[in-house]
Design an enzyme around this catalytic site. Sequence first.
Site, PDB file in Angstrom:
ATOM      1  N   CYS A 349      69.892 -33.101 -35.163  1.00 30.36           N
ATOM      2  CA  CYS A 349      68.815 -33.924 -34.595  1.00 30.36           C
ATOM      3  C   CYS A 349      68.307 -33.450 -33.226  1.00 30.36           C
ATOM      4  O   CYS A 349      67.090 -33.442 -33.004  1.00 30.36           O
ATOM      5  CB  CYS A 349      69.190 -35.403 -34.573  1.00 30.36           C
ATOM      6  SG  CYS A 349      70.893 -35.795 -34.268  1.00 30.36           S
ATOM      7  N   ARG A 378      82.153 -29.137 -37.112  1.00 34.42           N
ATOM      8  CA  ARG A 378      82.971 -30.188 -36.510  1.00 34.42           C
ATOM      9  C   ARG A 378      84.422 -29.719 -36.475  1.00 34.42           C
ATOM     10  O   ARG A 378      84.900 -29.108 -37.432  1.00 34.42           O
ATOM     11  CB  ARG A 378      82.890 -31.482 -37.323  1.00 34.42           C
ATOM     12  CG  ARG A 378      81.477 -31.945 -37.649  1.00 34.42           C
ATOM     13  CD  ARG A 378      80.821 -32.697 -36.516  1.00 34.42           C
ATOM     14  NE  ARG A 378      79.415 -32.962 -36.824  1.00 34.42           N
ATOM     15  CZ  ARG A 378      78.982 -33.954 -37.581  1.00 34.42           C
ATOM     16  NH1 ARG A 378      79.847 -34.792 -38.123  1.00 34.42           N
ATOM     17  NH2 ARG A 378      77.684 -34.120 -37.805  1.00 34.42           N
ATOM     18  N   GLN A 396      73.935 -29.838 -44.075  1.00 32.22           N
ATOM     19  CA  GLN A 396      73.347 -31.153 -44.332  1.00 32.22           C
ATOM     20  C   GLN A 396      71.909 -31.012 -44.826  1.00 32.22           C
ATOM     21  O   GLN A 396      71.169 -30.148 -44.356  1.00 32.22           O
ATOM     22  CB  GLN A 396      73.340 -31.993 -43.052  1.00 32.22           C
ATOM     23  CG  GLN A 396      74.712 -32.394 -42.557  1.00 32.22           C
ATOM     24  CD  GLN A 396      74.621 -33.211 -41.280  1.00 32.22           C
ATOM     25  OE1 GLN A 396      74.003 -32.779 -40.307  1.00 32.22           O
ATOM     26  NE2 GLN A 396      75.223 -34.381 -41.268  1.00 32.22           N
ATOM     27  N   ASP A 398      69.330 -32.434 -43.937  1.00 26.05           N
ATOM     28  CA  ASP A 398      68.992 -33.283 -42.800  1.00 26.05           C
ATOM     29  C   ASP A 398      67.481 -33.379 -42.614  1.00 26.05           C
ATOM     30  O   ASP A 398      66.756 -32.397 -42.806  1.00 26.05           O
ATOM     31  CB  ASP A 398      69.609 -32.690 -41.529  1.00 26.05           C
ATOM     32  CG  ASP A 398      70.167 -33.754 -40.613  1.00 26.05           C
ATOM     33  OD1 ASP A 398      69.874 -34.933 -40.837  1.00 26.05           O
ATOM     34  OD2 ASP A 398      70.901 -33.396 -39.676  1.00 26.05           O
ATOM     35  N   HIS A 400      64.402 -35.616 -40.026  1.00 27.78           N
ATOM     36  CA  HIS A 400      64.102 -36.591 -38.983  1.00 27.78           C
ATOM     37  C   HIS A 400      62.624 -36.918 -39.044  1.00 27.78           C
ATOM     38  O   HIS A 400      61.783 -36.020 -39.034  1.00 27.78           O
ATOM     39  CB  HIS A 400      64.523 -36.049 -37.620  1.00 27.78           C
ATOM     40  CG  HIS A 400      66.005 -35.846 -37.536  1.00 27.78           C
ATOM     41  ND1 HIS A 400      66.596 -34.647 -37.883  1.00 27.78           N
ATOM     42  CD2 HIS A 400      67.011 -36.697 -37.221  1.00 27.78           C
ATOM     43  CE1 HIS A 400      67.911 -34.768 -37.755  1.00 27.78           C
ATOM     44  NE2 HIS A 400      68.185 -35.998 -37.351  1.00 27.78           N
ATOM     45  N   LYS A 483      72.295 -48.304 -39.108  1.00 29.95           N
ATOM     46  CA  LYS A 483      72.088 -47.422 -40.252  1.00 29.95           C
ATOM     47  C   LYS A 483      72.342 -48.158 -41.561  1.00 29.95           C
ATOM     48  O   LYS A 483      73.011 -49.200 -41.597  1.00 29.95           O
ATOM     49  CB  LYS A 483      73.021 -46.218 -40.162  1.00 29.95           C
ATOM     50  CG  LYS A 483      74.505 -46.570 -40.152  1.00 29.95           C
ATOM     51  CD  LYS A 483      75.369 -45.327 -40.089  1.00 29.95           C
ATOM     52  CE  LYS A 483      76.853 -45.688 -40.109  1.00 29.95           C
ATOM     53  NZ  LYS A 483      77.716 -44.516 -40.220  1.00 29.95           N
ATOM     54  N   HIS A 529      66.620 -40.989 -38.960  1.00 29.99           N
ATOM     55  CA  HIS A 529      67.509 -39.908 -39.396  1.00 29.99           C
ATOM     56  C   HIS A 529      67.856 -40.170 -40.861  1.00 29.99           C
ATOM     57  O   HIS A 529      68.167 -41.302 -41.217  1.00 29.99           O
ATOM     58  CB  HIS A 529      68.812 -39.898 -38.599  1.00 29.99           C
ATOM     59  CG  HIS A 529      68.649 -39.888 -37.109  1.00 29.99           C
ATOM     60  ND1 HIS A 529      69.112 -38.857 -36.327  1.00 29.99           N
ATOM     61  CD2 HIS A 529      68.114 -40.789 -36.241  1.00 29.99           C
ATOM     62  CE1 HIS A 529      68.871 -39.125 -35.044  1.00 29.99           C
ATOM     63  NE2 HIS A 529      68.263 -40.301 -34.976  1.00 29.99           N
TER      64      HIS A 529
END
Length: 659
Positions: A349, A378, A396, A398, A400, A483, A529
């Site tokens: 992000c 991670r 991911q 991902d 946004h 979320k 997100h």
Amino acid sequence: MTVYLPDGKALEVQEGATARDVAQALGPRLAQKAVGAIVNGELYDLLKPLPPGASVRILTEEDPEYQTLFRHTLAHVLAQAVKEHFQEKGYDPESVKLGVGPVIEKGFYYDIDAPEPLSDEDLPALEARMRAILAKDLPLRRYTLPREAALARYQGKDPYKTELIQELPEGEEISFYQQGDEAYGFTDLCRGPHVPSTGRIPPHFRLTHVAGAYWRGDERRPMLQRVYGVAFRTAEELKAYLWQLEEAKRRDHRRLGRELELFLIDPMVGKGLVLWLPKGNTIREELIAFMREEQLRRGYQLVTTPHIGGLELYKTSGHYPYYAESQFPPMRLEDREGSEEYLLKPMNCPHHIRIYAHKKRSYRELPLRIAEFGTVYRYEKAGELLGLTRVRGFTQDDAHLFCTPEQVKEEFLGVLDLVLKVFATLGLKGFRARIGVRDPQSSKYVGEEAKWALAERQIEEAAREAGLDYTLEEGDAAFYGPKLDFVVKDALGREWQLGTIQVDYNLPERFQLTYVGKDGEEHRPVMIHRAPFGSLERFIGILIEHFAGDFPLWLSPVQAVVVPVSEKQEDYAKEVVGRLKEAGLRAEGDLRPERMQARIRDAEVQKVPYILVVGERERAEGTVSVRRRHRGNLGTMPLATFLEGALREYRERKLEPVF
């Protein structure tokens, strides 16, 4: 003192009375059936004194809370059995040190520091001892000790219990539970609650395995042995669970990943870092292609960002130091111009935010939907890594979405539609929705209270409009916003958290993002997100187990194998393979000098959906004899007919065969 019953009636009892006293006051039949109580909304056993003015509801074996009570007592029974096991081997029972033994979903465990290693071969003997303890119907007794006396009991003998007592707040009651008596029994430091005696535990339990576990989950602390068990009310529930356990072993994505040559994790490359083999990468690329197709159709713009970023980027976003413990250490670079600090990318992000901010934005550009299949890193503890489902590097899906406050609900509903499309395409039918909101007592969240309330309201409104049944989970929000998560059931009924959508008013504030509105003034955008797959690694691990490696045609690494009856048909087999590949199917020919049935069996073991057998007749007529995995022989058909059906099954991403 006075306590209150579920119907609101007051009941006078002696000060220090327990739920057992309340049950006896209400009648001998209830006293006989009672196993515990709900006291002011908290689970109590029959042994713990009640607070004055408490609201009390007596529990029997018919109540669902009964499982928590007997599973907790079973953990103590296990600890007693382990001590007896080593005593019989000639060890002092005090040489067995005990960590913690909590209730977990479907069972319990106990962390043990024993003088000899335990193994799965010891479990039947431990189970037999536990059943003997149940048969003795040992009564449980609860008592408390002052802090000094509690410490004296363990200091110099058991470092784990000593540490637990030392960490208790001053003045907190330190309670113990004793099952049996001093001549034969077992006592443990414990808050409870428990059933009133070991005879009230149903015998439908099984010790499942022994594993290593660091004390308090800290890899710098001693490694203990964790003995796991499951326990149920009925024999039928236990039988169903044990079947599920065996089926889960058969479906284990680590075993199937190795047998089907999908992925590997090489210690020389690093723990938790996945190497995708060609077949596994095919599944990965098919999922990416599906998501890319859906995103482009829905107006997303695809971007690519680096695998590292400047440390200041993540300090501004709040990810560092907020998630510092789960991130790899920063990299410090020194040169003549000074020093720089970088971080392996833990989140996509902040990078997408900088893409938004690289130029001035107008309301006419919003909503702006930025998507990336971005790899992040991670630092998961080594003991918590698990195949594909817990890794240190993952990709991911991902995205946004930057929008005006007025566009939030519509954009949120659009993302919901995408998530549900993913579930439908993959046959993930059973799911529940969970809205994570902030805990008002916690200080971990950033931003204004009013914006949090607005974001939470917008998510709930969108969920209701979409017709979702959902639960509110206090304290489950991200640090920057609430979320909506989806919890999906796989083919075995196990639940997995898949797909997340977050509404964020706070990161745009932290990065001072703006857009020029209709009024010519600058306004703050809202971020959404979203990641329907979440981690591709974890998602594929779940899919491997959901399908037991037997993927639908569109995900199958090899979609068809052509098997000639003999070497006389090899040329025709090669021609068929060529036609299949030219049409866009993933096909192989098995021309090994093995028996035909052996080659067919090998293709089935490799879970290939279609096996095309070609003999002299098929070569002469331009046909193929089609076998479908699990459905057997489908007969002979023209190659063009097979191609037409198989391509439709593939391109339409069907879950069921067309033939």
